[in-house]
Design an enzyme around this catalytic site. Structure first.
Site, short mmCIF file in Angstrom:
data_model
loop_
_atom_site.label_atom_id
_atom_site.label_comp_id
_atom_site.label_asym_id
_atom_site.label_seq_id
_atom_site.Cartn_x
_atom_site.Cartn_y
_atom_site.Cartn_z
N LEU A 522 8.39 -11.90 3.68
CA LEU A 522 7.21 -12.40 4.38
C LEU A 522 5.96 -12.36 3.52
O LEU A 522 5.03 -13.12 3.73
CB LEU A 522 6.96 -11.58 5.65
N GLY A 523 5.91 -11.47 2.56
CA GLY A 523 4.72 -11.34 1.72
C GLY A 523 4.82 -10.07 0.90
O GLY A 523 5.82 -9.34 0.94
N GLY A 526 -0.24 -4.45 -2.28
CA GLY A 526 -0.28 -3.37 -3.24
C GLY A 526 0.78 -2.31 -2.99
O GLY A 526 1.19 -1.60 -3.91
N PHE A 527 1.26 -2.20 -1.74
CA PHE A 527 2.27 -1.19 -1.41
C PHE A 527 3.67 -1.64 -1.77
O PHE A 527 4.57 -0.84 -1.96
CB PHE A 527 2.22 -0.90 0.10
N GLY A 528 3.91 -2.97 -1.81
CA GLY A 528 5.25 -3.50 -2.02
C GLY A 528 5.51 -4.66 -1.08
O GLY A 528 4.62 -5.12 -0.35
N PRO A 529 6.76 -5.17 -1.06
CA PRO A 529 7.08 -6.37 -0.25
C PRO A 529 7.32 -6.04 1.22
O PRO A 529 7.60 -4.90 1.60
CB PRO A 529 8.35 -6.88 -0.91
N LYS A 544 8.58 -2.91 5.88
CA LYS A 544 7.72 -2.69 4.71
C LYS A 544 8.44 -1.74 3.77
O LYS A 544 8.78 -0.61 4.12
CB LYS A 544 6.37 -2.11 5.14
N ASP A 644 -9.12 0.79 5.43
CA ASP A 644 -8.66 -0.41 4.71
C ASP A 644 -8.59 -1.60 5.65
O ASP A 644 -7.63 -2.37 5.65
CB ASP A 644 -7.30 -0.16 4.07
#
Length: 833
Positions: A522-523, A526-529, A544, A644
């Site tokens: 999906l996208g 900075g944390f990962g896919p 996530k 954030d």
């Protein structure tokens, strides 16, 4: 009365007069005040209350001229401030006094023996000169201050520095008035009048300090990154002295100054008649002043190697300190070989715009060569405050005039066209990493190894094979231990009251996402896919997957599980479960079919997506986000600061209802806690409040600032940072402020919107501007924000957002407050689920 009695009394009277005179004399010597009935004559001095500073008349070595100056009591050899530097007295008959220079008004003046005024503090055209001076006081930081009869300050010596910057004194400029505060050298060592060298803070972003020789740049400190200057970090470790940056939003000013950390004794920064910047600090062991000079090497002088030339600091001989960057050649080869490098270098072949306008394969032909410990180039830099190194590199490739880029955590992305005044330091901590753009053919080639080399590896490989067998056995034995470690983490989370959150096995997640198939992606942030998944019961989920390089470890993972599992609100995303297995950390959320808000608002989605959000939908999204934040701040069991908040962290369900996500960086506040400070800066530039981005201070008002940026983005359909207006880079806040102040608020509305409620639009813009005020005290709390959005209450007038002032948005976050020490940063750029 007898003569003898009279004589005794007369003797006593004379004795008392004598004693009184002594006390009066001693008092006059120790005073720190000049008043109308207590002038300062040549030969007398003012002494600050703490005996730190002394002010009086002096003559420079080798001169008979007299000046009024200031010096450390402990170190009288160096005069750190001069009043009448341009108008000396010719003899020792001078007096500094409170006198009536103007009609019916008094002033602080210096007069000569003929009562001629040679210097005065207040200008006749200054409004403050309409009030009479009561007295002048020398305080314990060396500042001579004038007060009127009401006790208000009229003038201070710190606003009129000479060649020295003391702790508490500032060098910089007022962006609203254009007034500048700078230090300038003495003309000669025996003449304090203004010389040719001056130190001036440039207000560009990121700011830096220049030493000018007349109209020519002589030296620069390098960019300010929020903690120190890139080119002068070594000074911060000397005598525990650190630089601070002071930002005054009420006056729209940008100032630098020096400050001592855990240090006492004389300390000052000066510029001498030869153009050297001198940091002077008292060494209590030797009982002497120790000096450190800048520039400290030939490379430190501005533009030593010319344009596109690289100057090597200390690790090369002085006869060969300059070389051209890879891919560049000297403009004048014969002069270059003679050691005349000022003409600099030029590219062998210039980048062509059409290369980037054909295919992505053409763009990939250009690459980057890494240079470490670099004093970044001076001119031609444009700063993008958001994004990451990858997006910074892409920005450079899209710009045919980009010769290289740098990505600095505390500043963001900088791309450079003209590589002027570039220096490479021999050792850390100075410098940053610079990436030079090159054609693919210019990049260093990998070394090909000979056949003999590989033959020589056969024997070691045999040995390695045996070692590998032993390693496999070792890994097998530790497999269960690693699995138990994962179970321990799960137990930790379970043990903190999260039994309602499901624990998935890795195989379940792998099956749901079809082994993390790229078609289900999906996208990525900075944390990962993030992957779309389908559980065995048919439920759609978003998974996530935290990458090892994300900077978010087990603590952030646990933080998100612990927080979201305890929160229940229609405007917050629901966490279904999690998985920990060895190095894998996975979070399973409810699936949001419409992904994230930025796909619709900021033009990152398709045209169909962008046209879906009419004004009514946008208004309800704004209100929903506000209700979600209010729940976090005040209505949930925990008081939570998100830290954030941005459009990519606002997910939209099938009914286009907003849900706040990504709580990995969130913090819990105690019941009576109002603010906190952190050594680890997290979040996304452009959405960070000034006090958080520059000082590490966060509170509910930090989220309010982020919400204000989100509101303005929703209304305008534009990004908060990296925004251009008439091809000029500015911030969204400054653009909106300008048009709103001119009564043209509706002009900022997203042009895709045709049918809208004008009063609602204006109110949302007004609320957004109130939320992005520089001073946290000027921002409303979320309860008030929600009332402002949903009622007809009268709204206060916002102040101009100076922190993002128009014309100063070329840089990243200005360091505009004294920056606390921060040793890490996490930049989040989350994509939609």
């Amino acid at each position: 009365m007898t003569n003898r009695q009279f004589g005794n009394k007369a003797h006593f009277a004379l004795f008392y007069v004598f004693i009184y005179s002594i006390f009066a004399f001693v008092f006059s010597l120790a005073t720190n005040i000049i008043s109308p009935d207590q002038p300062l004559h040549d030969g007398q001095t003012l002494v600050s209350i703490g005996n730190e500073f002394e002010l009086g008349f002096f003559s420079p070595n080798g001169s008979n001229s007299r000046y009024v100056g200031l010096w450390y009591t402990q170190f009288p050899e160096k005069v750190v401030w001069v009043a009448n530097r341009e108008n000396p007295l010719m003899d020792s008959s001078g007096t500094m006094m409170i006198g009536g220079l103007f009609e019916n008004r008094s002033n602080l003046v210096i007069i000569d023996g003929n009562n001629n005024t040679v210097w005065f503090a207040l200008n006749e055209t200054n409004d403050s000169s309409q009030r009479s001076v009561k007295n002048a006081e020398l305080n314990n930081i060396g500042n001579l201050i004038l007060f009127d009869r009401n006790g208000s300050q009229l003038w201070q010596g710190f606003d009129h520095p000479t060649d020295v910057s003391l702790p508490g004194m500032k060098v910089g400029m007022n962006r609203q008035t254009g007034d500048e505060l700078f230090i300038s050298s003495w003309k000669h060592e025996n003449n304090p009048s203004r010389g040719s060298f001056r130190a001036l803070a440039d207000a560009q972003r990121p700011p830096q300090i220049y030493i000018w020789n007349g109209s020519t740049k002589h030296y620069r400190t390098g960019q300010w990154n929020g903690r120190d200057f890139i080119g002068t970090r070594f000074l911060n470790n000397l005598w525990r002295i650190g630089y601070t940056m002071d930002y005054v939003p009420e006056r729209g000013s940008l100032y630098f100054g020096i400050a001592a950390l855990n240090y006492s004794g004389p300390l000052y920064l000066s510029i001498n008649p030869f153009g050297y910047t001198v940091l002077s600090a008292w060494n209590p062991e030797s009982n002497k002043i120790v000096e450190f000079l800048l520039p400290e090497s030939p490379c430190a002088y501005y533009g030593t190697c010319g344009s596109s030339g690289l100057c090597y600091d200390k690790d090369k001989k002085s006869s060969e300190i300059c070389e051209c960057f890879t891919g560049y050649i000297p403009k004048n080869v014969s002069e270059w070989n003679k050691g005349n490098w000022k003409e600099g270098c030029e590219r062998k072949e210039r980048f062509r715009c059409e290369r980037n306008a054909t295919t992505s394969q053409d763009v990939e032909e250009d690459g980057f060569l890494e240079y470490q410990r670099i004093k970044l180039p001076d001119l031609g830099s444009f700063v993008l405050s958001s994004g990451d190194k990858v997006s910074c590199e892409a920005e450079c490739l899209r710009n045919c005039s980009c010769a290289g880029y740098a990505f600095v955590d505390t500043m963001g992305c900088m791309i450079f066209g003209d590589l002027i005044d570039v220096q490479r330091y021999a050792t850390a901590p100075d410098g940053e990493t610079f990436y030079l753009r090159l054609f693919h053919s210019e990049l260093p080639k990998k070394h090909h190894r000979s056949k003999g080399f590989f033959i020589g590896l056969i024997v070691p490989l045999v040995v390695l094979g045996l070692c590998l067998l032993a390693f496999i056995i070792f890994q097998w034995r530790n497999k269960r231990r690693r699995s138990l470690a994962g179970d321990t983490h799960i137990s930790d989370i379970r043990g903190e009251g999260n039994s309602e959150v499901r624990v998935f096995s890795y195989k379940e997640i792998e099956a749901a996402t079809e082994k993390f198939s790229i078609t289900n992606k999906l996208g990525e942030g900075g944390f990962g896919p993030v992957f779309k998944g389908k559980l065995q019961n048919g439920q759609l989920v978003a998974v996530k997957r935290l990458s090892r390089s994300s900077g978010q470890g087990l603590e952030e993972f646990k933080n998100e599980v612990l927080l979201i599992s305890k929160l229940q609100h229609k405007n917050l995303v629901n966490l279904i479960g999690f998985c920990i297995q060895e190095e894998e950390k996975l979070l399973v959320y409810e699936y949001m079919p419409n992904k994230s808000l930025d796909k619709f608002i900021l033009g990152s989605g398709s045209n169909d997506e962008n046209t879906l959000l009419d004004w009514n939908m946008r208004y309800h999204i704004i209100e929903g986000i506000a209700r979600g934040i209010l729940y976090l701040h005040r209505d949930s069991r925990l008081r939570i600061i998100h830290r954030d908040l941005k459009t990519s962290n606002i997910l939209l369900d099938d009914g286009m209802r907003p849900k706040i996500s990504d709580f990995g960086m969130a913090r819990i506040f105690g019941g009576d806690q109002s603010a906190a400070n952190t050594n680890r800066l997290v979040g996304t530039y452009g959405y960070m409040s000034p006090e958080y981005g520059l000082q590490g201070i966060f509170s509910e008002k930090s989220d309010v600032f982020s919400f204000g940026v989100v509101v303005l983005e929703i209304v305008t359909g534009r990004k908060g940072m990296g925004f251009h207006y008439h091809q000029v880079p500015i911030t969204l806040q400054s653009h909106v402020w300008k048009l709103w102040q001119e009564g043209k608020g509706l002009q900022v509305l997203d042009p895709k919107l045709i049918d809208y409620n004008a009063s609602q639009v204006i109110r949302c813009i007004h609320v957004g501007l109130l939320c992005v005020q520089d001073d946290a005290n000027d921002r409303p709390i979320m309860a008030t924000v929600l009332s402002m959005l949903t009622s007809d209450m009268t709204l206060p007038t916002p102040k101009q957002p100076v922190f993002s002032r128009e014309g100063n948005a070329e840089g990243s976050n200005s360091s505009q407050h004294p920056a606390s020490s921060r040793n890490s940063i996490s930049i989040s750029a989350v994509e939609g689920r």
